[in-house]
Design a protein around this motif. Structure first.
Motif, PDB file in Angstrom:
ATOM      1  N   SER A  26       1.421  18.079  25.829  1.00 50.21           N
ATOM      2  CA  SER A  26       2.775  18.244  26.385  1.00 50.21           C
ATOM      3  C   SER A  26       2.761  19.196  27.582  1.00 50.21           C
ATOM      4  N   TRP A  27       1.833  20.155  27.585  1.00 52.41           N
ATOM      5  CA  TRP A  27       1.724  21.064  28.730  1.00 52.41           C
ATOM      6  C   TRP A  27       1.185  20.328  29.947  1.00 52.41           C
ATOM      7  N   LYS A  30       3.835  18.317  32.025  1.00 50.40           N
ATOM      8  CA  LYS A  30       4.712  19.048  32.938  1.00 50.40           C
ATOM      9  C   LYS A  30       4.221  20.486  33.074  1.00 50.40           C
ATOM     10  N   SER A  32       4.038  24.199  33.667  1.00 54.87           N
ATOM     11  CA  SER A  32       5.127  25.166  33.598  1.00 54.87           C
ATOM     12  C   SER A  32       4.578  26.569  33.397  1.00 54.87           C
ATOM     13  N   ALA A  33       5.479  27.513  33.390  1.00 52.91           N
ATOM     14  CA  ALA A  33       5.101  28.913  33.189  1.00 52.91           C
ATOM     15  C   ALA A  33       4.747  29.140  31.721  1.00 52.91           C
ATOM     16  N   TRP A  34       4.049  30.237  31.453  1.00 49.00           N
ATOM     17  CA  TRP A  34       3.645  30.551  30.090  1.00 49.00           C
ATOM     18  C   TRP A  34       4.836  30.718  29.164  1.00 49.00           C
ATOM     19  N   GLY A  35       5.926  31.237  29.667  1.00 47.89           N
ATOM     20  CA  GLY A  35       7.110  31.410  28.825  1.00 47.89           C
ATOM     21  C   GLY A  35       7.592  30.101  28.250  1.00 47.89           C
ATOM     22  N   GLU A  36       7.583  29.068  29.070  1.00 40.98           N
ATOM     23  CA  GLU A  36       7.994  27.744  28.593  1.00 40.98           C
ATOM     24  C   GLU A  36       6.966  27.174  27.622  1.00 40.98           C
ATOM     25  N   LYS A  37       5.703  27.395  27.904  1.00 37.57           N
ATOM     26  CA  LYS A  37       4.651  26.910  27.010  1.00 37.57           C
ATOM     27  C   LYS A  37       4.762  27.559  25.634  1.00 37.57           C
ATOM     28  N   ARG A  39       7.339  28.315  24.117  1.00 32.36           N
ATOM     29  CA  ARG A  39       8.482  27.765  23.374  1.00 32.36           C
ATOM     30  C   ARG A  39       8.199  26.363  22.833  1.00 32.36           C
ATOM     31  N   SER A  40       6.996  25.888  22.984  1.00 34.48           N
ATOM     32  CA  SER A  40       6.630  24.553  22.513  1.00 34.48           C
ATOM     33  C   SER A  40       6.707  24.482  20.991  1.00 34.48           C
TER      34      SER A  40
END
Length: 114
Positions: A26-27, A30, A32-37, A39-40
């Protein structure tokens, strides 16, 4: 009871590995920044499954000798190979299948001692 706990530890560990694979996939889809990662949901499922697997493993070690219990975790290689082939459609060569067969044989031999 010990063998059921051992099976549970194997399955939880495999679930954790599969969830890690889905998290990484999923990373890739798209960047993205580590913060979004972080939240997976797949990442959190992986952490929960691996954490629970660790706790179950500790129960296993209370009941079985480590020389018997630890090699039984080799079942993870078998399960993950099957999942890689049939869920993720990854190619598995003959040598790998031979290794899986040898692992199964070893687990059967060790299981007779437990």
């Amino acid at each position: 009871m010990s063998l059921l706990l051992l099976l549970a530890a194997c399955l939880l560990t495999c679930l954790g590995q599969i969830a890690q694979k889905y998290a990484v996939d999923s990373w890739r889809a798209k960047p993205s920044a580590w913060g979004e990662k972080l939240r997976s949901p797949w990442l959190w499922l992986a952490l929960a499954a691996l954490g629970l697997g660790l706790l179950v493993w500790l129960l296993v070690l209370q009941r079985l000798e480590v020389g018997i219990a630890y090699p039984m975790l080799s079942l993870n290689f078998v399960l993950i190979t099957l999942i890689a082939r049939f869920v993720f459609h990854e190619p598995i060569d003959r040598r790998h299948w031979l290794g899986v067969a040898l692992v199964i044989g070893g687990v059967i031999l060790l299981g007779q001692q437990a």
